[in-house]
Scaffold this motif. Sequence first.
Motif, PDB file in Angstrom:
ATOM      1  N   VAL A 200       2.643   6.996 -11.736  1.00 50.67           N
ATOM      2  CA  VAL A 200       1.608   6.800 -10.434  1.00 50.67           C
ATOM      3  C   VAL A 200       1.392   7.124  -9.529  1.00 50.67           C
ATOM      4  CG1 VAL A 200       1.119   4.212  -9.333  1.00 50.67           C
ATOM      5  CG2 VAL A 200       2.026   4.422 -12.509  1.00 50.67           C
ATOM      6  N   ALA A 201       2.709   7.636  -9.136  1.00 52.33           N
ATOM      7  CA  ALA A 201       2.817   8.291  -7.298  1.00 52.33           C
ATOM      8  C   ALA A 201       1.930   9.595  -7.504  1.00 52.33           C
ATOM      9  CB  ALA A 201       3.704   8.053  -6.578  1.00 52.33           C
TER      10      ALA A 201
ATOM     11  N   GLY B 106      -1.198   8.590  -8.945  1.00 57.81           N
ATOM     12  CA  GLY B 106      -2.189   7.402  -7.604  1.00 57.81           C
ATOM     13  C   GLY B 106      -2.323   8.237  -6.186  1.00 57.81           C
TER      14      GLY B 106
ATOM     15  N   ASP C 278      -5.702   7.046  -4.609  1.00 59.49           N
ATOM     16  CA  ASP C 278      -6.603   7.066  -3.736  1.00 59.49           C
ATOM     17  C   ASP C 278      -7.310   7.680  -2.380  1.00 59.49           C
ATOM     18  OD1 ASP C 278      -5.045   4.418  -4.325  1.00 59.49           O
ATOM     19  OD2 ASP C 278      -2.889   5.452  -3.299  1.00 59.49           O
TER      20      ASP C 278
ATOM     21  N   GLN D  20      -5.774  -2.984  -1.519  1.00 57.34           N
ATOM     22  CA  GLN D  20      -5.867  -2.363  -3.494  1.00 57.34           C
ATOM     23  C   GLN D  20      -4.597  -1.464  -2.855  1.00 57.34           C
ATOM     24  OE1 GLN D  20      -8.771  -0.832  -4.841  1.00 57.34           O
ATOM     25  NE2 GLN D  20      -9.108  -2.184  -6.682  1.00 57.34           N
ATOM     26  N   ALA D  21      -4.625  -1.092  -1.296  1.00 51.46           N
ATOM     27  CA  ALA D  21      -3.960   0.317  -0.776  1.00 51.46           C
ATOM     28  C   ALA D  21      -2.529  -0.301  -0.313  1.00 51.46           C
ATOM     29  CB  ALA D  21      -4.045   0.402   0.201  1.00 51.46           C
TER      30      ALA D  21
ATOM     31  N   SER E 148      -1.208  -3.719  -1.714  1.00 54.14           N
ATOM     32  CA  SER E 148      -0.952  -3.715  -3.069  1.00 54.14           C
ATOM     33  C   SER E 148       0.394  -2.444  -3.069  1.00 54.14           C
ATOM     34  CB  SER E 148      -1.394  -4.728  -3.712  1.00 54.14           C
ATOM     35  OG  SER E 148      -0.266  -4.418  -5.253  1.00 54.14           O
ATOM     36  N   LYS E 149      -0.408  -1.199  -3.602  1.00 55.37           N
ATOM     37  CA  LYS E 149       0.389  -0.235  -3.742  1.00 55.37           C
ATOM     38  C   LYS E 149       1.599   0.421  -2.798  1.00 55.37           C
ATOM     39  CE  LYS E 149       0.705   3.528  -6.263  1.00 55.37           C
ATOM     40  NZ  LYS E 149       0.795   3.115  -8.547  1.00 55.37           N
TER      41      LYS E 149
ATOM     42  N   THR F 161       4.568  -1.981  -3.566  1.00 57.75           N
ATOM     43  CA  THR F 161       5.239  -1.632  -5.356  1.00 57.75           C
ATOM     44  C   THR F 161       5.810  -0.057  -4.309  1.00 57.75           C
ATOM     45  OG1 THR F 161       3.056  -2.861  -6.160  1.00 57.75           O
ATOM     46  CG2 THR F 161       4.978  -0.943  -7.306  1.00 57.75           C
ATOM     47  N   MET F 162       5.150   0.487  -4.446  1.00 60.86           N
ATOM     48  CA  MET F 162       6.317   2.317  -3.711  1.00 60.86           C
ATOM     49  C   MET F 162       7.823   1.434  -3.298  1.00 60.86           C
ATOM     50  SD  MET F 162       4.646   4.147  -5.906  1.00 60.86           S
ATOM     51  CE  MET F 162       5.452   5.496  -5.108  1.00 60.86           C
TER      52      MET F 162
ATOM     53  N   ASN G 171       1.281   7.067   0.875  1.00 60.90           N
ATOM     54  CA  ASN G 171       0.497   5.291   1.068  1.00 60.90           C
ATOM     55  C   ASN G 171       0.881   4.707   2.386  1.00 60.90           C
ATOM     56  OD1 ASN G 171       0.245   4.695  -1.971  1.00 60.90           O
ATOM     57  ND2 ASN G 171       1.948   5.740  -2.729  1.00 60.90           N
TER      58      ASN G 171
END
Length: 606
Positions: free
Chosen positions: A491-492, A495, A499, A549-550, A552-553, A556-557, A582
Amino acid sequence: MGQLWDFSGGIHPAEHKHLSTGRPIRPAGIPDRLVLPLQQHIGTPAEALVSVGDRVLKGQKLADVSRGTGVPIHAPTSGTIEAIADFPVPHPSGMTDRCIVLKPDGDDQWGPRSPIADYHGMDRNKVLQVIREAGIAGLGGAGFPTNIKLRPPKDRKVATLILNGAECEPYITADDMTMREQAGEVIAGLKVMAWILRPERCVIGIEDNKPEAIAALRAACEGTRIDVAVIPTKYPSGGEKQLIRVLTGMEVPSGGIPADIGVMCQNIGTAVAVSRAVFEGTPLISRVVTITGQAVREPGNVEALLGTPLDYLLAQAGLDQAAASRLVLGGPMMGYTLTTLSVPVVKTTNCVIAATASELPAPPPEQPCIRCGECAEACPMELLPQQLFWYSKATEFEKAEHLNLFDCIECGACSYVCPSAIPLVQYYRYAKGEIRVQRAEQLKADRARERFEARQARLEREQEEKELRRKERAKAAAEAQARKQAEAEKVAEAGEAVDERAAKAALVEQALARKKAGANAEKPAPATQAPGQDQEQPDIEALEKQLAQAQSKLETMQGMLEDARAQQADNVDKLERAVAKNHDRVTRAEQALAEARQPSNTSQPD
């Protein structure tokens, strides 16, 4: 008559049988109380099925054995249950045991009965169940349940069925008079048992001192294949193993049973009880008892209801209390002195002797053993009574057991011939009792040890299973964490580009929005547009969504980074770079949203 053999040892004591054979069997009547012990057989005691105050009918089941070996007990007459408590029972110790007390009502009213006209068409197991439900146990020995005895193991086929009519012990004539007066029932019961067992040979063994009984049985056996074998009178020829030896020439192995050599013995009274159970539907509620001795005026045999107190029978026979010196239950060789006359008749009661002092004098004091060897010559089991006596007296039970102590039938022949008046049988009984107690304690200890070992094994097994489950959970957690980390890395990597493209698209949209706003500002407002009306604004909602969204990402990270740092994982550096990227994306999204929210131009002059 076939060939006869002899057994070792044996004695010829005075018989005294003539005292009780001069009168026919007479009914004893119904006493005021009937005391019915719940333990009248070998095995598990019966459990009461009635309660105090219940009215019962003659033949009704009062108690039964639900688990284990045993047979039921029935009401000998109709009446009311008066008590269920401990009362004296027939035992050498004078002990008490659980009993049901029945108060007769005098009506002698029968309950329902189910006679069988023809048992040949029935299944053998059903006939055995009829015998069991009739409460029949051996009437001549220890009271072993007859239905179980008639069901030998499948690998032990009974080739010879013996009906024991020897009745070798002095004074006792219950079987003698039964064979004289009830020979038809004796043979009928024997036929039923033979039909169940299917033996190759049926034989009735009877001593030659019973000519009337011999004649009656031979007359009843006419037209059958039953053999009436007349054997020499010698005590203890009525012992099971001795009678088998006399009639077949075979010996029951040490520690074994007659079924081991294909032989089975049944008693005369048992045969009559089987006949009545099958053909009349009558349970075992009475038996023939010999009342004899010089201290009674009218000795003889009576048909007594089970539970009848012995003092009632002795009173009917005219007991002379002054003349009576000893009261013996059973015969003089194997019986025992009564401590109370309130004990009742049970299924194994066959004789009561009211003896005078001259008839059965008190034994003289015990003297030291003179090693004469007469006890060994008299022993019908070919044991070593002298050595057994020494070991029993010295409590060296293991040595006594090694010399086959439990093969002793306690016939009393050794004590009878001992010139030193040593009560040898009492020593043997004592040793057997102690060994049984030791065995019971050892069995109890073994079971306790087995339970402890089973518990320990169970705890260890549960601990191993618990540890295995813990390892499986840890493995599953590690695999899940590895999958989570791999997905996070993917994802990283994926993503970052997504992004970045989203951020650039947002900037482009913002620029276009600003340009469009500037163009609109240069044009004059339409006439219809009110002064100060809002101009077209950038898509703030889309920017807010991109920012969310950013963020939230980023969260998570950051969570993945914290987990990796806690577990000291190898991808901490990589996650730190991803978090930084991020964070930059969130900053750019915030800036774009802030710029979009600022007014694009100044308000027009008034």
